[in-house]
Design a protein around this motif. Structure first.
Motif, short mmCIF file in Angstrom:
data_model
loop_
_atom_site.label_atom_id
_atom_site.label_comp_id
_atom_site.label_asym_id
_atom_site.label_seq_id
_atom_site.Cartn_x
_atom_site.Cartn_y
_atom_site.Cartn_z
N THR A 129 4.18 7.95 -16.52
CA THR A 129 5.39 7.89 -15.70
C THR A 129 6.63 8.32 -16.48
OG1 THR A 129 5.64 5.53 -16.22
CG2 THR A 129 4.48 6.10 -14.21
N GLN A 133 9.08 11.44 -15.21
CA GLN A 133 10.52 11.37 -14.96
C GLN A 133 11.23 12.54 -15.63
OE1 GLN A 133 10.74 6.63 -15.45
NE2 GLN A 133 12.70 7.52 -14.99
N ILE A 146 6.30 6.80 -10.17
CA ILE A 146 6.84 6.00 -11.26
C ILE A 146 6.84 4.53 -10.87
CG2 ILE A 146 8.31 7.90 -12.02
CD1 ILE A 146 10.71 6.30 -10.91
N THR A 148 8.93 1.21 -10.29
CA THR A 148 10.33 1.01 -9.90
C THR A 148 10.69 -0.46 -9.77
OG1 THR A 148 9.64 1.36 -7.59
CG2 THR A 148 10.64 3.22 -8.75
N ASP A 149 10.20 -1.30 -10.71
CA ASP A 149 10.67 -2.68 -10.72
C ASP A 149 12.19 -2.68 -10.90
OD1 ASP A 149 8.07 -3.60 -10.50
OD2 ASP A 149 7.76 -3.50 -12.65
N PRO A 151 14.73 0.28 -10.28
CA PRO A 151 14.83 1.68 -9.86
C PRO A 151 15.81 2.47 -10.73
CG PRO A 151 14.96 0.20 -7.97
CD PRO A 151 15.05 -0.66 -9.20
N PRO A 152 15.44 3.66 -11.19
CA PRO A 152 16.36 4.49 -11.98
C PRO A 152 17.56 4.91 -11.13
CG PRO A 152 14.09 5.30 -12.09
CD PRO A 152 14.13 4.29 -11.01
N THR A 157 14.00 7.00 -4.77
CA THR A 157 12.64 6.45 -4.82
C THR A 157 12.21 5.93 -3.45
OG1 THR A 157 13.43 4.25 -5.48
CG2 THR A 157 12.85 5.79 -7.25
N CYS A 159 9.08 3.39 -2.27
CA CYS A 159 7.91 2.58 -2.66
C CYS A 159 6.76 2.78 -1.68
CB CYS A 159 8.31 1.10 -2.72
SG CYS A 159 6.95 0.01 -3.21
N LYS A 263 5.45 -2.30 -8.76
CA LYS A 263 6.01 -1.62 -7.59
C LYS A 263 6.01 -0.13 -7.91
CE LYS A 263 10.09 -1.69 -4.58
NZ LYS A 263 11.46 -2.25 -4.42
N SER A 265 6.35 3.89 -6.83
CA SER A 265 7.12 4.69 -5.88
C SER A 265 7.00 6.17 -6.18
CB SER A 265 8.61 4.31 -5.95
OG SER A 265 8.82 2.95 -5.63
N ALA A 267 9.22 9.43 -6.59
CA ALA A 267 10.61 9.61 -7.02
C ALA A 267 10.94 11.09 -7.10
CB ALA A 267 10.83 8.96 -8.38
#
Length: 295
Positions: A129, A133, A146, A148-149, A151-152, A157, A159, A263, A265, A267
């Motif tokens: 992941t 990114q 990726i 996404t606990d 989220p960037p 994103t 989920c 979590k 997602s 992205a």
């Protein structure tokens, strides 16, 4: 500013020389040199320090390089979206997927997408992941899977899967019939883990650091069949999603006493409008996801 000259400039910068750039572009070297000279004349700035066959970006060239990548990616996006505006008979989807999900979650989705839209070229890249990114930002892929606990901030994103990470033990392990496994017991074992950069390795490293329990890593591998074989023969234990061992009687999946939820997602670049083909792929992934998985 001529996009062709800008693309030649980017290729020279990335390849480190005019000859290498010409080979990459499949054109004559003098054409590349002429394009760079025209660009420098237009901007009235030197873009390269030329030292024989080797070239190095000037400070001005470094500034242009940042803009060139953005401009050319936007031009490519626009061209692709115009081609796909009225039809899904043609197009391209470039998606990055970690090997665990690529092997055990996505195959039915990928096959369904190809069946529905046979004219769309589907390119799947396998990587961790963290690397995915980076590839999204560089424009090498359109989207990627990726964790996404958290989220960037620089990515959009969506989920599609909320699943639990499990301790994976051989069926004859002393704790194989336990209801759960605590962190202390897990980190006391010899571990078989993915290499750094993959989401389940990052989660284990974080838990290890937070719990103050250093991991005893005996094997590092990114090949899931190899990891399963090592564990089934009793040379260590690992962590995987339950789906990976669901049909393997030689392995058991046990939740951690403190559950570890992931979590996952799709992205893509924030502010970037997905092409019709890419949006259709996202919609299909969400369509196939069970409601409980998207909470």
């Amino acid at each position: 500013m001529d996009l062709r000259n800008l693309r030649y400039f980017l290729t020279v910068a990335e390849q480190g020389g005019f000859t290498a750039a010409a080979e990459q572009l499949h054109i004559a070297q003098p054409a590349v040199s002429m394009a760079i000279r025209k660009l420098e004349q237009q901007l009235d700035l030197p873009l390269f320090d030329r030292q024989g066959k080797q070239v190095r970006l000037t400070d001005e060239g470094e500034v242009l390089l940042r803009h060139a990548r953005t401009i050319l990616q936007a031009a490519d996006d626009a061209e692709r979206e115009m081609r796909e505006l009225h039809t899904l008979e043609r197009g391209e989807v470039r998606v990055g997927i970690p090997s665990m999900l690529g092997s055990y979650y996505f195959p039915p989705i990928l096959m369904a997408f190809h069946h529905r839209y046979p004219g769309i070229r589907l390119e799947v890249v396998e990587a961790g992941t963290r690397k995915l990114q980076q590839m999204i930002h560089r424009g090498e892929i359109d989207m990627g899977v990726i964790v996404t606990d958290i989220p960037p901030e620089d990515l959009e994103t969506q989920c599609f899967l909320h699943d639990q990470m499990m301790a994976i033990l051989p069926a004859d392990h002393p704790q194989a019939e336990a209801d759960s496994m605590d962190y202390e017991a897990f980190f006391a074992e010899e571990l078989v883990l993915f290499k750094e950069g993959y989401f389940h390795r990052e989660v284990i490293d974080r838990i290890s650091q937070e719990a103050g329990l250093p991991p005893r890593i005996s094997f590092e591998a990114n090949l899931i069949p190899l990891i399963k074989q090592i564990v089934s023969h009793g040379y260590g234990i690992t962590t995987l999603l339950k789906m990976v061992v669901a049909d393997d009687p030689s392995l058991v999946a046990i939740p951690f006493t403190q559950p570890v939820w992931l979590k996952l997602s799709l992205a893509w670049r924030k502010g970037h409008r997905l092409s019709r083909a890419n949006q259709t792929f996202v919609d299909l992934v969400l369509e196939q996801a069970a409601p409980i998985e998207r909470r």
